[in-house]
Design an enzyme around this catalytic site. Structure first.
Site, mmCIF file in Angstrom:
data_model
loop_
_atom_site.group_PDB
_atom_site.id
_atom_site.type_symbol
_atom_site.label_atom_id
_atom_site.label_comp_id
_atom_site.label_asym_id
_atom_site.label_seq_id
_atom_site.Cartn_x
_atom_site.Cartn_y
_atom_site.Cartn_z
ATOM 1 C CE LYS A 117 4.978 -1.903 10.848
ATOM 2 N NZ LYS A 117 3.577 -1.498 10.905
ATOM 3 C CE LYS A 123 0.616 3.135 4.824
ATOM 4 N NZ LYS A 123 0.751 2.917 6.295
ATOM 5 C CB THR A 177 2.778 1.932 9.368
ATOM 6 O OG1 THR A 177 2.768 0.801 10.234
ATOM 7 C CG2 THR A 177 4.181 2.122 8.829
#
Length: 290
Positions: A171, A239, A96
């Site tokens: 995502k 993150k 990701t």
């Protein structure tokens, strides 16, 4: 059969690699810490000493590392993938990461006659282990179609969303949704406990009704068992949320609920130093264990 390379033998990577090995793919692996690759090596994977060597020995190279800076090092370092990849190879970043970096990798690949996809996944350690991941893909249709047989080995759902970077955008949408289910599941448990309810009964009841969701099913029982091992690291989820908020800002979007989730995970990771716990450790902001 095509030779597969895989870089990143963490919780997720290990599950994916094991499923590729079970499907009789030849898999060459690299990880910054070789000891973390012990499980897949014991199952038949071959070790390489660098991403460059992985690329030299593989036709399709998959990467799943921690942060965008790690992706950049793996692809563009002196011993990186682009130093070893050959014309005709396919490179697939399953980390990701940022849509911008996915587009940069794709642009570099095109100049070298290499095909590239960004293909982040959802499903956690359970999905990686069971081969039931959801795979969100950006890149060329023709490249995607070549990878469908491999995607079917490691996932139960896969979809091409468009050009390079679109998999990462998908995502981000996924992580925005999970931010809501994780905070909802956590505050539900806090409330139910304070109200004196039977927590296993609450989980079973809610899971059978309109409140059912993946986080509730997979993480609430772990919390009750005080199991905070990472199916997905809290630090990596922070993150992801920061990437999602940065991308939202570029599109002039304000996402207040996602901002609230990011702040809670910032407290968990940075103030409480619990970034190596799983995302379910968010409950520790209310139920300290130390």
């Amino acid at each position: 059969m095509q030779k597969i390379g895989f870089i990143g033998t963490g919780v997720m990577g290990t599950g994916i690699i094991n499923n590729l090995l079970k499907a009789n793919f030849a898999v060459t692996v690299y990880n910054r810490t070789k000891a973390h690759a012990a499980t897949v090596l014991a199952h038949g994977a071959t070790w390489a000493d660098s991403p460059r060597q992985v690329a030299q020995n593989s036709d399709i190279i998959l990467t799943m590392v921690g942060y965008p800076r790690d992706v950049e090092a793996v692809y563009y370092g002196a011993d990186g993938l682009f130093a070893g990849a050959k014309a005709g190879d396919i490179i697939v970043d399953m980390t990701t990461s940022t849509p911008t970096l996915a587009q940069r990798i794709d642009a570099t690949a095109i100049t070298r006659d290499i095909q590239a996809l960004d293909a982040p996944v959802s499903g956690g350690d359970v999905g990686a282990k069971n081969g039931t991941l959801t795979i969100m893909v950006g890149g060329a249709q023709s490249t995607y179609e070549q990878l469908v047989p491999l995607f079917k080995v490691i996932g139960q759902s896969h979809h091409l969303f468009g050009a390079a970077g679109k998999g990462q955008h998908a995502k981000m949408a996924n992580q925005i949704m999970i931010a809501g289910t994780m905070t909802g599941m956590t505050e539900m448990l806090v409330y139910a406990k304070q109200a004196g309810l039977d927590l296993p009964a609450v989980i079973a009841t809610l899971s059978a009704g309109g409140a059912a969701n993946w986080s509730l099913t997979n993480y609430a029982p772990r919390i009750l068992a005080q199991d905070y091992t990472p199916g997905f690291f809290a630090k990596h989820f922070l993150k992801d949320l920061r990437i999602a908020l940065a991308e939202a800002q570029k599109q002039n979007l304000d996402l207040p609920a996602t901002k609230a989730a990011a702040e809670l995970y910032r407290r968990l990771v940075e103030d409480e130093d619990l970034g190596d716990d799983g995302t379910q450790a968010l409950i520790k902001l209310w139920w300290p264990t130390k």
